[in-house]
Design an enzyme around this catalytic site. Structure first.
Site, PDB file in Angstrom:
ATOM      1  N   ASP A  80     -15.335  25.377 -38.981  1.00 25.20           N
ATOM      2  CA  ASP A  80     -15.496  26.518 -39.897  1.00 25.20           C
ATOM      3  C   ASP A  80     -14.326  27.478 -39.762  1.00 25.20           C
ATOM      4  O   ASP A  80     -14.381  28.373 -38.955  1.00 25.20           O
ATOM      5  CB  ASP A  80     -16.824  27.221 -39.594  1.00 25.20           C
ATOM      6  CG  ASP A  80     -17.155  28.295 -40.604  1.00 25.20           C
ATOM      7  OD1 ASP A  80     -16.476  28.379 -41.631  1.00 25.20           O
ATOM      8  OD2 ASP A  80     -18.093  29.066 -40.350  1.00 25.20           O
ATOM      9  N   GLU A 130     -13.471  35.958 -45.066  1.00 28.88           N
ATOM     10  CA  GLU A 130     -14.734  35.358 -45.558  1.00 28.88           C
ATOM     11  C   GLU A 130     -15.890  35.687 -44.639  1.00 28.88           C
ATOM     12  O   GLU A 130     -17.016  35.887 -45.086  1.00 28.88           O
ATOM     13  CB  GLU A 130     -14.584  33.837 -45.684  1.00 28.88           C
ATOM     14  CG  GLU A 130     -15.740  33.154 -46.435  1.00 28.88           C
ATOM     15  CD  GLU A 130     -16.965  32.832 -45.576  1.00 28.88           C
ATOM     16  OE1 GLU A 130     -18.064  32.660 -46.147  1.00 28.88           O
ATOM     17  OE2 GLU A 130     -16.859  32.768 -44.336  1.00 28.88           O
TER      18      GLU A 130
HETATM   19 ZN    ZN Z   1     -16.961  29.239 -43.247  1.00 30.96          ZN
END
Ligand code: ZN
Ligand code: NAG
Length: 356
Positions: free
Chosen positions: A97, A131
């Site tokens: 991620d 994000e």
């Molecule tokens: Zn992410």
């Protein structure tokens, strides 16, 4: 382990890139993409800000048919990469991620280019900051519409989805309920007004609301994430507040109306409402894409940058990536090298699907 995507991923992961500190990874990506002969732009998240997205494309065509995008920030703490050769795994922050998926996207576009399957004007690579912390990067990407009418036919968003297409995810509405009372001696409560009593009453009603359901995304849920208020057991509380969230499946404006209506009932009792942030649900494409089994597609329970990019800039959207969200953000984040390499093929199929 010998695939060059592993080297790129290790380079990315050795740079600290926690939200707010994306400068160095942005510069690395800029240099890397320039060396591959892309035209690379820094897109500041606000005028003059040192925090910037990276936008790369072939030649001079800024406006491309397809958007390929990932986030370059990671959650703290930074965990440097380690190679587990025995299990063929890369461990560390960002492995799944979102730096693994991001590295696979770059390789997918490079392989398509080497095979002459894409050309100038086909693909733009957008790597955003923030994000994990409010979405400032993707929100700023909306400026590209105002400044140059940049939009795309389709967007390929990268998050670790265990290499499956995603049907969609819920939206989020966060708000604070603030109660103001009058302090007094708790032996004579009629002389004051308890902010905590008022707050509990509102929260009780909010908990009882039906926030809606949809066939695709299931049921909207309500959470009281934080409560603060009061001073001591022998003082009637003068102030109290709660930070709440609805994870909603449809109709964000309707959900906001409901919140306003419920909290509004307690106006006389000194209760007020403050919006904290919001984004709507995301509905994505997952059927009829060659190379992907629609039976495997599922909704995900995490949020992404997707709803932050306004719909007219990118009507068709998919979410796909190697790695698992179940290990993301944790101390044992990892990605399997095989899955990482296979996802390069996955991204290529998606680009070709949308270019058809
Ligand atoms: Zn992410
Ligand atoms: C780099 O890109 C430009 C613009 O697309 C092109 O004209 C040039 O031939 C490319 N150079 C190399 C070495 O591929």
């Amino acid at each position: 382990m010998d695939h060059p995507v592993v080297n790129l991923l290790l380079s990315l992961m050795s740079i600290v890139s926690t939200s707010e500190l994306e400068h160095d990874i942005g510069v690395f990506l800029e240099t890397h993409l320039k060396s591959l002969n892309y035209t690379v732009e820094r897109i500041p998240i606000s005028p003059g800000s040192p925090r910037h997205n990276i936008y790369a494309y072939l030649g001079s065509a800024r406006k491309t048919r397809i958007l390929v995008t990932a986030h370059m920030d990671t959650v703290p703490p930074h965990i440097p990469p380690t190679i587990d050769r025995e299990n063929q795994i890369i461990r560390g922050r960002g492995s799944s991620d979102d730096l693994g998926p991001l590295a696979a996207q770059i390789f997918a576009v490079e392989e398509l280019r080497a095979a002459s399957l894409i050309r100038e004007g086909d693909v733009g690579l957008l790597f955003v900051v923030g994000e994990e912390n409010g979405g400032h990067g993707m929100v700023a990407a909306n400026e590209m519409w105002d400044q140059g009418r940049i939009s795309w036919e389709a967007g390929i968003f990268a998050e670790p989805t265990e290499s499956k297409l995603t049907k969609g995810h819920k939206g989020q509405l966060a708000f604070e309920v603030i109660a103001r009372g009058v302090a007094c001696h708790s032996g004579y409560p009629h002389l004051g007004k308890s902010a905590i009593d008022a707050l509990l009453a509102v929260l009780g009603e909010l908990k009882a609301v039906d926030w809606g359901r949809s066939e695709l995304l299931g049921k909207s849920t309500f959470n009281i994430g934080r409560i603060e208020g009061g001073e001591k057991h022998n003082i009637v509380a003068a102030a109290a507040k709660a930070l709440c969230e609805v994870r909603m499946v449809e109709d964000l404006p309707g959900v906001k109306e409901k919140v306003k209506e419920v909290v509004g009932r307690f106006k006389e009792e000194g209760v007020e409402l403050e919006w904290v942030f919001e984004y709507p649900e995301a509905l994505l494409e997952w059927q009829g894409i060659e190379g992907f089994d629609a039976n495997e597609a599922a909704p995900v329970a995490f949020g992404t940058d997707i709803p932050r990019l306004r719909a007219e800039m990118c009507g068709r959207r998919v979410l796909y990536g190697p790695g698992s969200i179940l290990v993301a953000h944790g101390p044992d984040e990892f990605i399997k090298v095989d899955e990482l390499i296979e996802s390069i093929g996955g991204y290529k199929k998606l680009v070709l699907h949308f270019l058809k």
